[in-house]
Design a protein around this motif. Structure first.
Motif, PDB file in Angstrom:
ATOM      1  N   THR A  28      13.420  99.154  37.211  1.00  0.00           N
ATOM      2  CA  THR A  28      12.633  97.943  36.977  1.00  0.00           C
ATOM      3  C   THR A  28      11.336  98.325  36.279  1.00  0.00           C
ATOM      4  O   THR A  28      10.624  99.238  36.719  1.00  0.00           O
ATOM      5  CB  THR A  28      12.313  97.220  38.301  1.00  0.00           C
ATOM      6  OG1 THR A  28      13.529  96.887  38.960  1.00  0.00           O
ATOM      7  CG2 THR A  28      11.513  95.953  38.044  1.00  0.00           C
ATOM      8  N   ARG A  48       7.697  96.768  34.783  1.00  0.00           N
ATOM      9  CA  ARG A  48       6.773  95.644  34.793  1.00  0.00           C
ATOM     10  C   ARG A  48       5.554  96.010  33.956  1.00  0.00           C
ATOM     11  O   ARG A  48       4.996  97.101  34.105  1.00  0.00           O
ATOM     12  CB  ARG A  48       6.338  95.254  36.205  1.00  0.00           C
ATOM     13  CG  ARG A  48       5.380  94.071  36.221  1.00  0.00           C
ATOM     14  CD  ARG A  48       5.022  93.645  37.644  1.00  0.00           C
ATOM     15  NE  ARG A  48       4.004  92.596  37.656  1.00  0.00           N
ATOM     16  CZ  ARG A  48       4.246  91.312  37.452  1.00  0.00           C
ATOM     17  NH1 ARG A  48       5.489  90.898  37.224  1.00  0.00           N
ATOM     18  NH2 ARG A  48       3.275  90.428  37.475  1.00  0.00           N
ATOM     19  N   GLU A  63       5.405  90.411  32.333  1.00  0.00           N
ATOM     20  CA  GLU A  63       6.867  90.366  32.232  1.00  0.00           C
ATOM     21  C   GLU A  63       7.511  91.540  32.956  1.00  0.00           C
ATOM     22  O   GLU A  63       7.005  92.664  32.937  1.00  0.00           O
ATOM     23  CB  GLU A  63       7.290  90.360  30.760  1.00  0.00           C
ATOM     24  CG  GLU A  63       8.784  90.209  30.551  1.00  0.00           C
ATOM     25  CD  GLU A  63       9.171  90.101  29.091  1.00  0.00           C
ATOM     26  OE1 GLU A  63      10.398  90.095  28.821  1.00  0.00           O
ATOM     27  OE2 GLU A  63       8.277  90.041  28.229  1.00  0.00           O
ATOM     28  N   GLU A  64       8.659  91.276  33.565  1.00  0.00           N
ATOM     29  CA  GLU A  64       9.423  92.291  34.291  1.00  0.00           C
ATOM     30  C   GLU A  64      10.853  92.304  33.779  1.00  0.00           C
ATOM     31  O   GLU A  64      11.456  91.249  33.562  1.00  0.00           O
ATOM     32  CB  GLU A  64       9.395  91.984  35.785  1.00  0.00           C
ATOM     33  CG  GLU A  64      10.046  93.034  36.660  1.00  0.00           C
ATOM     34  CD  GLU A  64       9.844  92.736  38.138  1.00  0.00           C
ATOM     35  OE1 GLU A  64       8.716  92.906  38.636  1.00  0.00           O
ATOM     36  OE2 GLU A  64      10.825  92.299  38.785  1.00  0.00           O
ATOM     37  N   GLU A 113      14.827  94.438  34.136  1.00  0.00           N
ATOM     38  CA  GLU A 113      15.680  95.363  34.873  1.00  0.00           C
ATOM     39  C   GLU A 113      16.735  95.942  33.935  1.00  0.00           C
ATOM     40  O   GLU A 113      17.377  95.203  33.180  1.00  0.00           O
ATOM     41  CB  GLU A 113      16.346  94.652  36.048  1.00  0.00           C
ATOM     42  CG  GLU A 113      15.356  94.180  37.104  1.00  0.00           C
ATOM     43  CD  GLU A 113      16.045  93.520  38.276  1.00  0.00           C
ATOM     44  OE1 GLU A 113      17.279  93.321  38.203  1.00  0.00           O
ATOM     45  OE2 GLU A 113      15.353  93.196  39.263  1.00  0.00           O
TER      46      GLU A 113
END
Length: 305
Positions: free
Chosen positions: A204, A206, A252-253, A255
């Protein structure tokens, strides 16, 4: 003939000689081969920052048809998004704004031709309820011949408020250092038909802030015998893997999954601990400095079976 009339005739002759020889005084400058003018660049709020286009007009007065070269300095680092009509461009070193090198789109210009196009910009920052402005944009045109007569024009980027206002804009100041963090989960490898082991490392990313960047890269360090074979969503991936999706918006993140492999002779069980390093690049691949580098590395366990 009177002395007064004689003096007037001599003065007139001298004035004509100055004009003809190009000496300082009453001489008239020769016209430029090229001229460039711009309209106003207004960046409109969108669901991913601001976007807008700069209207440009180029007039060519050279003796024969010629391609014209453009040099564009961004008013906001990383904001250049292309030409319309589209035409290939190259990038100079970021300092921190980039200088962009293009040609006037549409092929060679004929003598006396006037051509209009736009330069497109996008700024990936949080939209505001108040207007903003930043100066520093410049566009220049050259004929590229042996004795070019060039022209330049300057412009600012004006950000429209989410309320629609452009009045009394505040200065827009972009972050100069990235502020990103990475987290990773454990990877469980499963046996494949050919006997090898394959698995995924969930990652992940970020990003906070709006420092200019072209993309974020993940560089894994893996236990002995384990190798990186790709990334999902699919992107460039060798020793480092590019995070898909392009430039991040503030907050914004995303994966992704790093795909890792171990050979068939590896026995089931714990294979060790790996890690992944997150870095941003901008310009000619220069790695950017992060505000807090401690959260740019994450560890994870790798298990077979």
């Amino acid at each position: 003939m009177t002395r007064t009339m004689t003096r007037r005739l001599v003065a007139g002759a001298l004035g004509a000689a100055v004009a003809l020889t190009g000496l300082p005084g009453t001489a008239v400058a020769a016209p430029r081969d090229t001229a460039i003018s711009v309209g106003r660049l207004v960046l409109e709020p969108t669901d991913r920052g601001y976007a807008g286009s700069l209207p440009v007009t180029v007039t060519y007065r050279g003796p024969e048809a010629s391609y014209l070269d453009l040099t564009i300095t961004e008013p906001v680092p990383g904001a250049f998004a292309g030409l319309d009509p589209a035409d290939p461009c190259s990038y100079g070193v970021a300092q921190p704004a980039r200088t962009i090198y293009c040609q006037v789109p549409g092929g060679p210009l004929q003598r006396g031709e006037r051509r209009r196009f736009t330069v497109d910009f996008q700024v990936f920052t949080t939209t505001r309820t108040y207007p903003m402005i930043t100066p520093g944009g410049q566009i220049g045109v050259t004929t590229g011949d042996r004795n070019p007569k060039n022209d330049t024009a300057t412009f600012a980027a004006l950000f429209r408020a989410t309320t629609g206002s452009l009045r009394a804009p505040r200065s827009y100041v972009r972050d100069t250092s990235t502020d990103a963090a990475v987290a990773a989960g454990p990877a469980a490898l499963t046996r494949q038909e050919d006997g090898s082991w394959l698995g995924r490392v969930p990652v992940t990313i970020r990003v906070a802030g709006d420092a200019p960047h072209d993309g974020y890269w993940l560089t894994p360090t893996l236990p002995s015998g384990v190798e990186i074979v790709g990334i999902e969503p699919i992107e460039a991936c060798t020793a480092s893997c590019l995070v898909a999706g392009g430039v991040f918006m503030p907050g914004e993140e995303r994966e992704v999954s790093l795909l890792i492999r171990a050979p068939a002779e590896v026995s089931p069980g714990a294979l060790g601990t790996g890690s992944v390093l997150l870095n941003a690049t901008f310009g000619w691949g220069d790695v950017l400095t992060d505000i807090d580098e401690a959260d740019n590395t994450a560890s994870f366990d790798v298990t077979a079976g």
